[in-house]
Motif scaffolding. Sequence first.
Motif, short mmCIF file in Angstrom:
data_model
loop_
_atom_site.label_atom_id
_atom_site.label_comp_id
_atom_site.label_asym_id
_atom_site.label_seq_id
_atom_site.Cartn_x
_atom_site.Cartn_y
_atom_site.Cartn_z
N SER A 1 87.55 -10.81 81.66
CA SER A 1 87.57 -10.63 80.20
C SER A 1 88.78 -9.84 79.75
N VAL A 2 89.10 -8.77 80.47
CA VAL A 2 90.28 -7.97 80.12
C VAL A 2 91.55 -8.80 80.27
N THR A 3 91.66 -9.56 81.35
CA THR A 3 92.84 -10.40 81.57
C THR A 3 92.97 -11.46 80.48
N ALA A 4 91.86 -12.08 80.09
CA ALA A 4 91.89 -13.10 79.04
C ALA A 4 92.28 -12.49 77.70
N ILE A 5 91.77 -11.33 77.38
CA ILE A 5 92.10 -10.68 76.11
C ILE A 5 93.58 -10.31 76.06
N VAL A 6 94.11 -9.74 77.15
CA VAL A 6 95.53 -9.37 77.19
C VAL A 6 96.41 -10.62 77.09
N SER A 7 96.01 -11.71 77.75
CA SER A 7 96.77 -12.96 77.66
C SER A 7 96.77 -13.52 76.24
N LEU A 8 95.64 -13.50 75.59
CA LEU A 8 95.56 -14.00 74.21
C LEU A 8 96.40 -13.15 73.25
N ILE A 9 96.39 -11.85 73.46
CA ILE A 9 97.23 -10.98 72.63
C ILE A 9 98.70 -11.29 72.88
N GLY A 10 99.08 -11.46 74.16
CA GLY A 10 100.46 -11.79 74.49
C GLY A 10 100.90 -13.11 73.90
N ILE A 11 100.05 -14.13 74.01
CA ILE A 11 100.39 -15.44 73.44
C ILE A 11 100.53 -15.34 71.92
N SER A 12 99.62 -14.64 71.28
CA SER A 12 99.67 -14.51 69.82
C SER A 12 100.92 -13.78 69.35
N LEU A 13 101.21 -12.65 69.96
CA LEU A 13 102.37 -11.86 69.51
C LEU A 13 103.70 -12.53 69.86
N ASN A 14 103.79 -13.16 71.03
CA ASN A 14 105.02 -13.87 71.37
C ASN A 14 105.23 -15.07 70.46
N SER A 15 104.15 -15.78 70.12
CA SER A 15 104.26 -16.90 69.18
C SER A 15 104.69 -16.41 67.81
N LEU A 16 104.13 -15.30 67.37
CA LEU A 16 104.51 -14.72 66.09
C LEU A 16 105.98 -14.33 66.07
N GLY B 1 113.97 -14.66 70.55
CA GLY B 1 112.98 -15.67 70.19
C GLY B 1 112.76 -16.69 71.30
N CYS B 2 113.84 -17.10 71.95
CA CYS B 2 113.72 -18.04 73.08
C CYS B 2 112.98 -17.38 74.24
N CYS B 3 113.25 -16.13 74.48
CA CYS B 3 112.56 -15.41 75.55
C CYS B 3 111.06 -15.34 75.26
N SER B 4 110.69 -15.12 74.00
CA SER B 4 109.26 -15.09 73.67
C SER B 4 108.64 -16.47 73.82
N ALA B 5 109.40 -17.53 73.52
CA ALA B 5 108.87 -18.89 73.73
C ALA B 5 108.65 -19.16 75.23
N PHE B 6 109.59 -18.72 76.07
CA PHE B 6 109.42 -18.88 77.52
C PHE B 6 108.20 -18.10 78.01
N ASP B 7 107.97 -16.93 77.43
CA ASP B 7 106.80 -16.13 77.82
C ASP B 7 105.49 -16.81 77.42
N VAL B 8 105.47 -17.45 76.25
CA VAL B 8 104.26 -18.17 75.83
C VAL B 8 103.99 -19.32 76.79
N ILE B 9 105.03 -20.08 77.11
CA ILE B 9 104.85 -21.20 78.05
C ILE B 9 104.38 -20.68 79.40
N HIS B 10 104.95 -19.55 79.84
CA HIS B 10 104.54 -18.98 81.12
C HIS B 10 103.08 -18.53 81.10
N GLN B 11 102.63 -17.99 79.98
CA GLN B 11 101.23 -17.54 79.91
C GLN B 11 100.26 -18.71 79.84
N LEU B 12 100.69 -19.82 79.27
CA LEU B 12 99.81 -20.99 79.20
C LEU B 12 99.81 -21.77 80.52
N ALA C 1 112.83 -18.43 83.92
CA ALA C 1 113.58 -18.64 82.69
C ALA C 1 113.44 -17.43 81.77
N GLY C 2 112.25 -16.88 81.68
CA GLY C 2 112.05 -15.68 80.85
C GLY C 2 112.79 -14.48 81.40
#
Length: 122
Positions: A16-31, A51-62, A70-71
């Motif tokens: 649960s903690v890992t999923a919550i941290v991942s969702l926060i990371g995906i949300s903030l990097n997408s933002l 911005g490109c680095c945050s896009a790479f991070d979102v792809i990496h988290q998904l 790349a990130g």
Amino acid sequence: IEFEESDWRLIHISFSVTAIVSLIGISLNSLLFFTTLKSKNLRSSCYILIGCCSAFDVIHQLIPEICVSAGVFCVFCIGVDRLLSSLGLISFKTNRKWLYLSVTLVKVLSYHRLLDFVNLMK
């Protein structure tokens, strides 16, 4: 492997903690990525690289196997970009920003492909 009830609780809490941290990371990097795309004040090469680095991070988290290197290399390119800016070597970047960014992103993607090839050869 057999787990006791307390082990299962610990596993559920850890997941649960890992999923919550991942969702926060995906949300903030997408933002951050969409803010960089939409804002006219964030058109410098450094902001676009961030911005490109945050896009790479979102792809990496998904998809964890993709865009790890790349990130990391994009963060390195941001550091080099800041070094060039602090040394006063801005004239090339401001005159040919899209060429500079294209070369930098090609370096990021080719570094990523090079690491994939090296890992494949192992």
